[in-house]
Design a protein around this motif. Sequence first.
Motif, PDB file in Angstrom:
ATOM      1  N   PHE A  72      -6.706  -7.232  -2.793  1.00 53.64           N
ATOM      2  CA  PHE A  72      -6.680  -8.636  -2.370  1.00 53.64           C
ATOM      3  C   PHE A  72      -5.753  -8.847  -1.180  1.00 53.64           C
ATOM      4  O   PHE A  72      -4.802  -8.106  -0.958  1.00 53.64           O
ATOM      5  N   GLY A  73      -6.129  -9.834  -0.406  1.00 53.96           N
ATOM      6  CA  GLY A  73      -5.341 -10.333   0.717  1.00 53.96           C
ATOM      7  C   GLY A  73      -5.746 -11.784   0.848  1.00 53.96           C
ATOM      8  O   GLY A  73      -5.534 -12.586  -0.069  1.00 53.96           O
TER       9      GLY A  73
ATOM     10  N   CYS B 287      -1.572  -6.979   1.680  1.00 56.42           N
ATOM     11  CA  CYS B 287      -0.733  -7.638   2.697  1.00 56.42           C
ATOM     12  C   CYS B 287       0.611  -6.912   2.794  1.00 56.42           C
ATOM     13  O   CYS B 287       1.679  -7.501   2.566  1.00 56.42           O
ATOM     14  N   LEU B 288       0.556  -5.621   3.071  1.00 62.55           N
ATOM     15  CA  LEU B 288       1.751  -4.786   3.153  1.00 62.55           C
ATOM     16  C   LEU B 288       1.825  -4.164   4.534  1.00 62.55           C
ATOM     17  O   LEU B 288       0.796  -4.011   5.218  1.00 62.55           O
ATOM     18  N   ASP B 289       3.044  -3.760   4.923  1.00 62.45           N
ATOM     19  CA  ASP B 289       3.124  -3.018   6.180  1.00 62.45           C
ATOM     20  C   ASP B 289       2.624  -1.597   5.951  1.00 62.45           C
ATOM     21  O   ASP B 289       2.443  -1.157   4.815  1.00 62.45           O
ATOM     22  N   GLU B 290       2.388  -0.883   7.018  1.00 62.35           N
ATOM     23  CA  GLU B 290       1.722   0.418   6.934  1.00 62.35           C
ATOM     24  C   GLU B 290       2.499   1.415   6.078  1.00 62.35           C
ATOM     25  O   GLU B 290       1.918   2.151   5.276  1.00 62.35           O
TER      26      GLU B 290
ATOM     27  N   ASP C 204      -4.681  -5.753   5.042  1.00 66.56           N
ATOM     28  CA  ASP C 204      -5.606  -6.878   5.127  1.00 66.56           C
ATOM     29  C   ASP C 204      -5.901  -7.209   6.598  1.00 66.56           C
ATOM     30  O   ASP C 204      -4.978  -7.441   7.389  1.00 66.56           O
ATOM     31  N   PRO C 205      -7.204  -7.217   7.006  1.00 71.57           N
ATOM     32  CA  PRO C 205      -7.537  -7.393   8.429  1.00 71.57           C
ATOM     33  C   PRO C 205      -7.332  -8.824   8.939  1.00 71.57           C
ATOM     34  O   PRO C 205      -7.399  -9.059  10.143  1.00 71.57           O
TER      35      PRO C 205
END
Length: 775
Positions: free
Chosen positions: A180-181, A149-152, A261-262
């Motif tokens: 994980f997300g 769950c991070l930015d690019e 995370d999609p």
Amino acid sequence: FFYFTRKYTMSTYEEWIQACEDSDGVRFSWNVVPTSRLEATRMVVPMGCLYTPLKERPELPPVQYDPVKCVRQSCQAVLNPLCSVDLESKSPFWVCALCGQRNTFPRQYAAISPQNLPAELVPQFSTIEYTLQRQASVPPVFLYVVDLCLDEQDLNALRDSLVMSLSLLPQNALVGLITFGNHVQLHELTSEGCSRSYVFRGTKEVKVKNLQDRLGLSSNNARATPQQQQTSARNATGRFLQPVSECDMALSDILEELQADPWLVPQGKRPLRSTGAALSVAVSLLEATYPNTASRIMLFMGGPCTQGPGQVITNDFKDTIRTHHDIEKENASAKFVKKSCKYFNALAQRTAKNGHVLDVYACAFDQTGLMETKYFAQYTGGNVVMGDSFDTSLFKQTFQKVFAKDQKGDFNMGFNANFEIKASPQVKLCGIIGPCVSGEKKTSQVSDQEVGVGKTVSWKLPGVTNTTTVAAYFEIANQNGKNIAQGQRATFQFLTQYQHPSGQMRLRVTTVARNWGDPAVNIQAIQEGFDQEASAVLMSRIAVFKAEKEGTPDVLRWIDRMLIRLCQKFSEFHKDDPSSFRLPNNFTLYPQFMFHLRRSQFLQVFNSSPDETSYYRNVFNREDCINSLTMIQPTLTSYGFGMEPTPVLLDSSSILPDRILLLDTFFQIVIFHGEQIAQWRLQKYHEQPEHEAFRQLLQQPREDAQDILVTRFPLPRYVDCDQGGSQARFLLSKVNPSQTHNNNLGQDGVPVLTDDVSLQVFMEHLKKLSVSGSA
């Protein structure tokens, strides 16, 4: 052996204390031990020591045989230079320095003589390391647990760091990956061409039995022994934990292909992050396959857990993350704190009991839940790193240093250590404060008085480095009036058995002794044996430990009471006459340390988040004496034209317009330019050839700061600021406010806008209370 009396100067004593730390990694609060429990209580500062179990000693090669131990079952101390040895009798024997038991030498010592002594009897080998015959059966395991769950930008930087780390790991090390997300994924490393992973729900804890059934790790043979079940599980888990040499390409490909995370994140919401569930998968996987072996779980998280076990906050931005005030008042923002702490505490206990280490690398501009996950650092000795982003040099360089090697080319890591303390019968163990859990070994030497982790003589240190330092506290059990035999000394033996990064099982043994002293007869000898630096750190660790359970005001009152009692005991004064107050030379810095401790971020939580406070306290509880003192009372160095770099007082009077100051707080390195220097730099005088001296003046503190950055772990925050600038607060918050907006009388220095009392006022009050008959 040195016996210090009044003829020894203070400098000689200081040199001897430093020599003991260099050779054995040990510093005692009192180097002459009071002879009775009552007298030891009157000393105010407890009898204790700081000990660095794996202090780097390049000149100390490990011996290639097992140690000889005392045959008395309740003792089992290791043969050491303090033991009495009789080599003249027909069958040579040695007498244990701790219990007095007579022991014969084993058969392999048949050739022993005064000219042919084994290493453990040579006086300079008071610390010795044995390479045990039993070797580790499996190489170390490294399991990455990565937040998606991070930015690019952050994810790309983290991905690059992880790929880089693979090249630094030993080729035989086992490595695995969990991401994980909203869900948790355990990745297979054996599949070629097509990435495969097992997916777990992020809202549910994964127990060992559930994981075994899900991954097919359970043995079908109901009669299989635990060892056979583990072997079966290891064979089955080969899909997830592979040697680096075999999975380097496959794992690198998986890491390169990692995407954020999609799961869609609605506007005004936080991403659904399942940190607690991911850690339960990691801990259960290693518990099922490699218990009590060298294993390291490395958690990389970019925000707080927002769902499932260990939840810190909801995923709605309307709900703000907890502050110290919220926790104290039990506000709505802190509604998850108790349940989350309980979950991570239990998980950390499991991790430590399995002998595994868990590192936490938390990088985000907001809080990440480091306070709730603090137990992993406290119990397992794992690294804890806090930064703003994975794309900063602070994280990248710190992460590289995790895999740094010592002078012999070995990693600076010790795994799954068991630490034990043995002492003379007159001494009992109260406990230790450091990154450990209890080994639950209770003997007659356990004190009823508990300090830190007590009620045991043995502790488990899953992760230990060559700077990890524990604080041990003792109780003098000898009753008042009971004489101690002449020539007898208080003897302490520290035993650390651990797995070396090379796979060898090693045992390091340090044996030291200190003289007994009766305060009723010779208080001067005990007074001269006081180590104010070690004592300040030992008392500070107790204060920080108390602060975790009690309110700050209670801890501050305890510090003040103990300081007043110490000054009343050892100072010279006329009753009710503060001007007559005098402290012995080796006590003069102690009140100063306590003054700065009271103002420090370890006890004062104002302007710190719960995450920051946990981070500072965790790091403090594992560092050696000098680093700990730097955290309590930072060092300040002044640079000016025509002068060498000079240490100056940590005081507002040291801030001068034509000086550059270098402040080292351990957590920050601050270069502070005085007003005049800042103006000249703004006018770019340093770029003009005729002002070469000014250019060199600007460069010198930067070079000195760089020297500190190279050796420091974790990497400190680097701040370059000017007087009057916003970041000048890093310096102004640390200096003693001898000048404030209320008492600025035109002296040198800069007034500090604060209501805090200065050191001078603090000392005046201390003197009044110490000489007062009613205090």
